[in-house]
Design an enzyme around this catalytic site. Sequence first.
Site, PDB file in Angstrom:
ATOM      1  CG  ASP A  85       4.481  -3.507   6.236  1.00 44.69           C
ATOM      2  OD1 ASP A  85       3.340  -3.893   5.909  1.00 44.69           O
ATOM      3  OD2 ASP A  85       4.727  -2.376   6.674  1.00 44.69           O
TER       4      ASP A  85
ATOM      5  CE  LYS B 191      -1.760  -0.701   7.348  1.00 41.44           C
ATOM      6  NZ  LYS B 191      -0.517  -0.427   6.604  1.00 41.44           N
TER       7      LYS B 191
ATOM      8  CD  GLN C 168       0.625   3.019   5.651  1.00 36.48           C
ATOM      9  OE1 GLN C 168       0.629   2.108   6.491  1.00 36.48           O
ATOM     10  NE2 GLN C 168      -0.001   2.888   4.500  1.00 36.48           N
TER      11      GLN C 168
HETATM   12  N1  GUN Z   1       1.359   1.468   1.873  1.00 31.68           N
HETATM   13  C1  GUN Z   1       0.453   0.825   1.098  1.00 31.68           C
HETATM   14  N2  GUN Z   1       0.297  -0.460   1.500  1.00 31.68           N
HETATM   15  C2  GUN Z   1       1.129  -0.624   2.551  1.00 31.68           C
HETATM   16  C3  GUN Z   1       1.418  -1.740   3.389  1.00 31.68           C
HETATM   17  O1  GUN Z   1       0.884  -2.851   3.249  1.00 31.68           O
HETATM   18  N3  GUN Z   1       2.328  -1.512   4.371  1.00 31.68           N
HETATM   19  C4  GUN Z   1       2.947  -0.310   4.526  1.00 31.68           C
HETATM   20  N4  GUN Z   1       3.837  -0.188   5.499  1.00 31.68           N
HETATM   21  N5  GUN Z   1       2.710   0.736   3.752  1.00 31.68           N
HETATM   22  C5  GUN Z   1       1.796   0.577   2.769  1.00 31.68           C
END
Ligand code: GUN
Length: 296
Positions: free
Chosen positions: A120, A53, A97
């Site tokens: 998110d 990311k 995350q």
């Molecule tokens: N863990 C798995 N998918 C995601 C996501 O799209 N965003 C975040 N913050 N954590 C995740």
Amino acid sequence: MTAKIIDGKQIAADMRAKLRADVAALAKKGVVPGLGVILVGDDPASKSYVTAKQKACEEIGIYSDDNRLSASISQKELMSHINRLNKDPRIHGILTQLPLPDTIDELEVLMAIDPAKDVDGFHPINVGKMVTGQKAFLPCTPHGVVQLLIKSGVKIEGADVVIVGRSNIVGKPLANILIQKSPLGNATVTVCHTRTRNLAEHTKRADIVIAAAGCPNTITADMIKDGAVVIDVGVNRVEDSTKKAGYRLVGDVDFENVKEKASLITPVPGGVGPMTITMLLYNAVESAKHAAGLLK
Ligand code: GUN
């Protein structure tokens, strides 16, 4: 029928090129989108997602504020990082995350993020807006799946869609987006899960099957109808001594056999994954535009 492979990497690259141009145009107005990234602990999969990311942010010109925190961090300390990022005007999006360690109250953390920076789309305010059809940050993986379908020419309106998996991150929001009266929706959606009585009975009649169960081989060729569209959200590590890392990534779908029956299918890796990151970039850029008064 042998399926056409949906090239998520290429679709994501095309969308990122457009976002790069948007970021360059914002820079001319003195606006640099900023993303605050929080990773707690050292789970290898989470580390690799967060690294990907941040690399994607860098590639399109988004500033990222990296916070790699120990698994033993207290709730209070973690909240202070969120509060700092909430207050920082250089930061337009905050990504924590998931999953967080068991010692942390995840909902409290998600609720502490300023909804205007919740790229998110996990804050209950944004979830509520999404469900009621108001403008909101859409969660990245579900939004990425819908964009993959649209950009692959799949008609969502009126389609029978079966989603396998009911997580807060994928299954539930995806179902909500697909039932909205909107260009992203108008589908007839069934959500299946671990207590579904006869999974194949549902998947066999679907025009679009979306696997988000987190388990390899959840969807096999006998479970889909000829010509179905199959989207694989799963990312599972399976041991493989022939690989340098000692494992390989597989989805939830028996790709080799299902591709002989489907009309369109996503691979793992290279399908949904690159789109999840792209929609995060999209939300961060939208948030920066909004903060700069460039959007309504
Ligand atoms: N863990 C798995 N998918 C995601 C996501 O799209 N965003 C975040 N913050 N954590 C995740």
